[in-house]
Every structure is written in C-alpha cells, then in structure tokens.
Design an enzyme around this catalytic site. Structure first.
Site, short mmCIF file in Angstrom:
data_model
loop_
_atom_site.label_atom_id
_atom_site.label_comp_id
_atom_site.label_asym_id
_atom_site.label_seq_id
_atom_site.Cartn_x
_atom_site.Cartn_y
_atom_site.Cartn_z
N THR A 87 14.60 4.24 9.34
CA THR A 87 15.61 3.19 9.48
C THR A 87 15.06 1.85 9.01
O THR A 87 13.98 1.42 9.42
CB THR A 87 16.07 3.07 10.94
OG1 THR A 87 16.59 4.33 11.37
CG2 THR A 87 17.13 2.00 11.10
N CYS A 96 -8.80 -6.54 1.71
CA CYS A 96 -8.97 -5.16 2.15
C CYS A 96 -10.40 -4.66 1.96
O CYS A 96 -10.76 -3.60 2.44
CB CYS A 96 -8.01 -4.25 1.39
SG CYS A 96 -6.27 -4.61 1.76
N THR A 155 0.84 -1.20 0.00
CA THR A 155 0.00 0.00 0.00
C THR A 155 0.87 1.25 0.00
O THR A 155 0.62 2.21 -0.76
CB THR A 155 -0.94 0.00 1.21
OG1 THR A 155 -1.88 -1.06 1.08
CG2 THR A 155 -1.69 1.33 1.32
#
Length: 390
Positions: free
Chosen positions: A252, A339, A76
């Site tokens: 990160t 979804c 997504t």
C-alpha cells in the site's frame, strides 16, 4: 554555566537534504487522506486521486507517462528492482551485464550477487576523471549484453556521465541487432538519485529504459523513491502481494510520502537552472580557496561534474580524521558516499580512477546545497586551513 554550542554548518547535501518547509506543509495537508487508495469508498477514492496527482506531477518533470512511474521505499529498492527485475523478466542464459566500478553500493552489491549466481558482469573501462570510456563501452556491447546499468552521477566525486553519447551507442547497438535478426533485448538503466534536482531527468533525451530517483536528496521526505519504467520494458516484480503499482511493486502506497516526493521534485525542477548557476559559483570559489593547501589533490574535475560536489584529498592526512576535526568545529562533511562511511577501506571510487590507496584514504567530500552561502564557504575553507596548518 552551560558551554556555548558550536553552530552547525552543513556540507553533506550529497548524502541527504533537509525537508523543505513547503514540502512539509504539503505532506501535512495530505494526512487527511487516510483511506487505502485501493478501496472503492469515498475515502479510498480521495486517496487514489492524491496518489494519481502525485504520479502525474512526477511524470511531467520526466516527460514520461504516469503509468511509467513506480513508487518504491528507497533508491536502493529501485536499483534492486531495476537490476533483478529486468534480468528475471528476460531470463536469457549466458546474458552479460555492463556496469562501472564506481557505482554506488546499491548497484555494486546486486552486481556482486549476480556474479555469485554465475551471471557475467563486466566493469567497463573508465577515464581518469571517472567518465566511462566510450570506445570500451561500444566494444563491450556484443550480442550477449542485456543490461547496461550506470549512474548518471558518481556521487562520491560528482562525475557526470556522458548520457547522450551512451544513449546513442545503445540505440546503435539495438539497430544493429535488429538488422541482423538478433532478438536479444538491450536495456539501459541509470541511477539518477544524485542527479535529481540538479540535472534534467527528461527520459527521452537521456535514452533510458529504467531510471532510479528518490526524494531524500531533493529536500523531500526519506522513505520514498521511484523507478521510471519505459513502456514495454520487461520487468518482473520483486515484492509480491496486492499488485499495487500496476503489478510491479506490491504494498500500500503512503499518500503523504508520495505527495511530498512530487512537491519536492516539482519545486527542485522549478529552481534547477538558477540553483545550478549559484552552486557552480560557490563551488568554484571554494576550490580557489583550497587550492594553495600543500599536498592537495582535486579528485573532482570541475568541468564534467555535478555543480554541488567537490572531492579533495590532502596528502598525509586521513579523511576520517579531517571529517571529525571539522565536525568539532561545526562543519558537517563526508569522506565519501554515506553508505560506505562506516567502512575502514579506502574509497573504491578513487581507486577505480587510478588514485593511490593513500590518496583514496585521505579523501574529503564537500557537497553544497540550497542553504549554502558565501560566508559558509569562506568559513569552511578557513577551518580546513586551520586544521592543516595546526
């Protein structure tokens, strides 16, 4: 005395896959790399080496350059980065975006936002099997179009788009613009999240500039995906911070997730041809076993679809009721894309290819995977027959 638990049989691989044990082992081994890959000390350098190796392994599967792979947290996010990042970088007034009405919510919702912002977004016409109408696409590629975004596979029904022909149309449109001195860029993005592991992701053959793919449907970990960005493709970052991922996605990186992603993709690619043949046979068998059900409609055209997906509708039955009845018998299937499962609305994909509201509401998506067996296919077909005949 405890009741005997119904054994579970999984037929929803198009939504998510179990973590492969080889991948899990690679991730456990990667946990030694706790240093930040941006640090200069030995722990940081070791983490950086593991991150670079994972990126290189993924790039090899795509026949791409390692610096063209951008790690993200989900498919997504990759889709959002591709769509909003490209348009933000281009910033051409009056630009047009082409897409399909059958796209996943991770593309459809960004397109709705673009429409709300005044961007011209056009749904290109579809054939009854869900493939794009190439003539309509060619006609729509006028000089205002800056982005074409369409999925390689329509996950709900498994339709495979003719990527080679689409790529040729885009190359021809670019050549025509160049010959006429039109400098408007034309970017081709595909959501390949459902195709990875079962279709070639060779980016040059596909002719794409941006490609979304993730680990969660590759028997890899969730929470990690990537966006392929062809060198020279304009793309503005959507997440700002430390400038990771060559300045295209701050944050990160998780070494263990990146290692797991790479291992899963390489393993899936190594198995791809044999697995495609195996799944093709199992799906064909399942289709034959279901064919005699009264009122059955095949929403998946077997010839032009991903080999692990079969979408059917049974007239007079609600898809959710069938899912729950099968769940009670130990079989996990779906009504459509995960979804959209919570929505009471009928499938937008089936409506877009001309199915009636009743047929769309009655749909059942069955998707096979690495652990699917002949006996499971027979058992599922018997369970469906029993529910319909009750």
């Amino acid at each position: 005395m405890m009741a005997k638990q119904t054994p579970r049989i999984y037929f929803d691989y198009a939504a998510a896959t179990p973590l492969d044990e080889t991948v899990a082992q690679a991730m456990r081994q990667a946990e030694v790399h706790y240093g930040n890959p941006g640090s200069l000390h030995a722990e940081g350098r070791a983490a950086r080496e593991a991150l670079d190796a994972s990126r290189a392994d993924i790039a090899r599967v795509l026949a791409a350059r390692p610096d063209e792979i951008v790690f993200t947290a989900s498919s997504t996010e990759s889709n959002n980065l591709a769509i909003f990042g490209a348009l933000t970088a281009i910033q051409i007034p009056g630009a047009t975006v082409l897409t399909l009405a059958t796209e996943h919510a991770a593309v459809r919702r960004p397109m709705e936002v673009l429409r709300e912002q005044g961007v011209s977004v056009t749904d290109v016409a579809l054939r009854p099997d869900g493939r794009v109408e190439l003539g309509s696409l060619g006609d729509a590629l006028d000089d205002t179009v800056v982005l074409v975004s369409l999925a390689m596979v329509t996950s709900e029904i498994g339709t495979l788009q003719p990527m080679g022909e689409i790529g040729k149309l885009i190359v021809a449109a670019r050549a025509d613009r160049k010959e006429r001195g039109v400098m408007t860029p034309l970017i081709f993005h595909t959501d390949a999240a459902s195709a990875a592991g079962l279709q070639s992701l060779h980016v040059s053959r596909l002719g794409v500039d941006l490609m979304t793919f993730g680990a969660g449907k590759l028997y890899g970990p969730t929470g990690i995906a990537a966006l392929y960005v062809r060198t020279g493709t304009p793309l503005a970052p959507m997440l700002l911070g430390g400038g990771q991922e060559h300045g295209r996605r701050a944050g990160t990186e998780s070494i263990r997730l990146c290692v797991g992603f790479a291992r899963a993709l390489v393993l899936a690619e190594d198995m791809r041809k044999s697995e495609v043949d195996r799944l093709k046979g199992l799906r064909s068998e399942l289709a034959d076993l279901l064919r005699d059900i009264p009122g059955l409609t095949f929403n998946t055209e077997l010839k032009h679809s991903l080999v692990n997906t079969l979408n059917v509708s049974v007239a007079g039955y609600d898809g959710e009721d069938l899912v729950l009845a099968l769940d009670a018998r130990g079989y996990a299937v779906a009504t459509g894309a995960a979804c959209a499962e919570s929505s009471a609305e009928p499938s937008h994909v089936l409506l877009a290819i001309g199915r009636t509201k009743e047929i769309a509401q009655a749909s059942l998506r069955i998707s096979l995977g690495r652990h699917t067996t002949h006996a499971q296919v027979v058992g599922l077909s018997q369970a469906i027959h029993a529910i319909i005949e009750a």
